[in-house]
Design an enzyme around this catalytic site. Structure first.
Site, PDB file in Angstrom:
ATOM      1  N   ASP A  12       0.817  -1.208   0.000  1.00  0.00           N
ATOM      2  CA  ASP A  12       0.000   0.000   0.000  1.00  0.00           C
ATOM      3  C   ASP A  12       0.859   1.271   0.000  1.00  0.00           C
ATOM      4  O   ASP A  12       1.941   1.291   0.586  1.00  0.00           O
ATOM      5  CB  ASP A  12      -0.913  -0.024   1.242  1.00  0.00           C
ATOM      6  N   HIS A  29       2.895   3.760  -8.852  1.00  0.00           N
ATOM      7  CA  HIS A  29       2.768   2.340  -9.207  1.00  0.00           C
ATOM      8  C   HIS A  29       4.046   1.861  -9.905  1.00  0.00           C
ATOM      9  O   HIS A  29       4.526   0.752  -9.654  1.00  0.00           O
ATOM     10  CB  HIS A  29       1.548   2.108 -10.095  1.00  0.00           C
ATOM     11  N   LEU A 122      10.966 -20.396  -5.656  1.00  0.00           N
ATOM     12  CA  LEU A 122      10.037 -19.458  -5.005  1.00  0.00           C
ATOM     13  C   LEU A 122       8.732 -19.446  -5.785  1.00  0.00           C
ATOM     14  O   LEU A 122       8.743 -19.339  -7.012  1.00  0.00           O
ATOM     15  CB  LEU A 122      10.640 -18.036  -5.002  1.00  0.00           C
TER      16      LEU A 122
HETATM   17  C1  FPP Z   1      -1.868   0.073  -3.418  1.00  0.00           C
HETATM   18  O1  FPP Z   1      -1.417   1.396  -3.336  1.00  0.00           O
HETATM   19  C2  FPP Z   1      -1.286  -0.575  -4.579  1.00  0.00           C
HETATM   20  C3  FPP Z   1      -1.985  -1.098  -5.622  1.00  0.00           C
HETATM   21  C4  FPP Z   1      -3.460  -1.064  -5.698  1.00  0.00           C
HETATM   22  C5  FPP Z   1      -1.304  -1.710  -6.761  1.00  0.00           C
HETATM   23  C6  FPP Z   1      -0.070  -2.483  -6.458  1.00  0.00           C
HETATM   24  C7  FPP Z   1       0.788  -2.474  -7.650  1.00  0.00           C
HETATM   25  C8  FPP Z   1       2.144  -2.459  -7.647  1.00  0.00           C
HETATM   26  C9  FPP Z   1       2.957  -2.591  -6.434  1.00  0.00           C
HETATM   27  C10 FPP Z   1       2.905  -2.288  -8.904  1.00  0.00           C
HETATM   28  C11 FPP Z   1       2.525  -3.199  -9.952  1.00  0.00           C
HETATM   29  C12 FPP Z   1       2.802  -4.613  -9.600  1.00  0.00           C
HETATM   30  C13 FPP Z   1       2.855  -5.547 -10.524  1.00  0.00           C
HETATM   31  C14 FPP Z   1       3.134  -6.949 -10.127  1.00  0.00           C
HETATM   32  C15 FPP Z   1       2.678  -5.217 -11.942  1.00  0.00           C
HETATM   33  P1  FPP Z   1      -2.480   2.559  -3.503  1.00  0.00           P
HETATM   34  O2  FPP Z   1      -2.517   2.941  -4.932  1.00  0.00           O
HETATM   35  O3  FPP Z   1      -3.769   2.162  -2.885  1.00  0.00           O
HETATM   36  O4  FPP Z   1      -1.802   3.712  -2.668  1.00  0.00           O
HETATM   37  P2  FPP Z   1      -2.508   4.861  -1.822  1.00  0.00           P
HETATM   38  O5  FPP Z   1      -3.020   4.193  -0.562  1.00  0.00           O
HETATM   39  O6  FPP Z   1      -1.390   5.799  -1.535  1.00  0.00           O
HETATM   40  O7  FPP Z   1      -3.594   5.432  -2.657  1.00  0.00           O
END
Ligand code: FPP
Length: 224
Positions: A12, A29, A122
């Site tokens: 997150d 992201h 893994l």
């Molecule tokens: C949460 O942060 C994250 C996500 C919803 C997406 C996770 C994606 C990645 C780590 C990168 C892509 C991964 C792959 C495997 C392609 P948020 O956007 O909710 O953050 P916020 O709480 O600051 O809004």
């Protein structure tokens, strides 16, 4: 010392990181994907067998289309560019969640799973369009349909995590303390580590620090 087999992570804070350090949530992201790669490498070094990453929840469909498209593009490019490398490292990619994306992404995901199926160093369980409540209801429905006796063993055989041991611990970055519909059944006895850092700032040192802390915890499982 506690044995360590399976780590689950709620990654997150990407959006906030992107807005704080760059010009958009999407930049967060992109940076978050670099952290994913660092943590995969460190997991192998730490001899972890299963790494489950929450990449897209059933609730994330409510986000703006532009952000959803960006995330799936990122994933597509990651698979196209990195699957060979993951395969060479003997990493198995397994998707949990419902694969109902574009034809191209669905195909890419299935091909990546197929290619890495026999790898064993893994296993990465990538949770995509995953929701734990849906998974639980689905298991109950299947148990009923097959007239199975209702017990833990029968219930677990219909989960998307069947044959995967439960995670010993969960990490959630981003300074938020909740489970967000992630592995609600599987995390019943997991140790939980909430980290203030946003996911793109999380690094190998943070990961190792948590692993060391976990290994020293006295785990009672309801006993004394
Ligand atoms: C949460 O942060 C994250 C996500 C919803 C997406 C996770 C994606 C990645 C780590 C990168 C892509 C991964 C792959 C495997 C392609 P948020 O956007 O909710 O953050 P916020 O709480 O600051 O809004």
């Amino acid at each position: 010392m506690n044995p360590l087999n399976h780590v689950a992570i709620i990654m997150d804070g990407n959006g906030r990181w992107g807005l704080k350090h760059k010009t958009s949530r999407n930049e967060g992201h992109k940076a978050g994907l670099n952290t994913v790669e660092k943590i995969i490498k460190e997991s192998i070094k730490q001899k972890i067998n299963y790494l489950t990453l929450y990449a897209f929840s059933t609730e994330n469909w409510n986000r703006p289309k532009k952000e959803i498209n960006y995330l799936f593009n990122l994933l597509e490019n990651f698979l196209i560019n990195k699957i060979e490398d993951l395969h060479k490292k003997d990493i198995k990619l397994n998707i949990i969640g419902v694969k109902n994306f574009s034809k191209k992404l669905n195909k890419l995901l299935s091909l990546s799973e197929k290619k890495t199926l026999k790898n064993s160093t893994l296993q990465i369980n990538l949770a995509l369009n995953y929701g734990s409540k849906f998974e639980i209801l689905n298991s109950i429905k299947k148990m009923n349909k097959n007239n199975d006796k209702v017990n833990e063993k029968n219930f677990e055989k219909y989960l998307q995590t069947k044959n995967i041991p439960n995670p010993e611990f969960l990490i959630r970055t981003g300074n938020t303390k909740r489970l967000s519909n992630f592995l609600l059944w599987q995390l019943a006895y997991a140790e939980i580590f909430f980290v203030k850092k946003l996911w793109p700032d999380f690094n190998e040192k943070d990961f190792i620090r948590i692993i060391k802390k976990f290994k020293k915890i006295k785990r009672n499982f309801g006993n004394i």
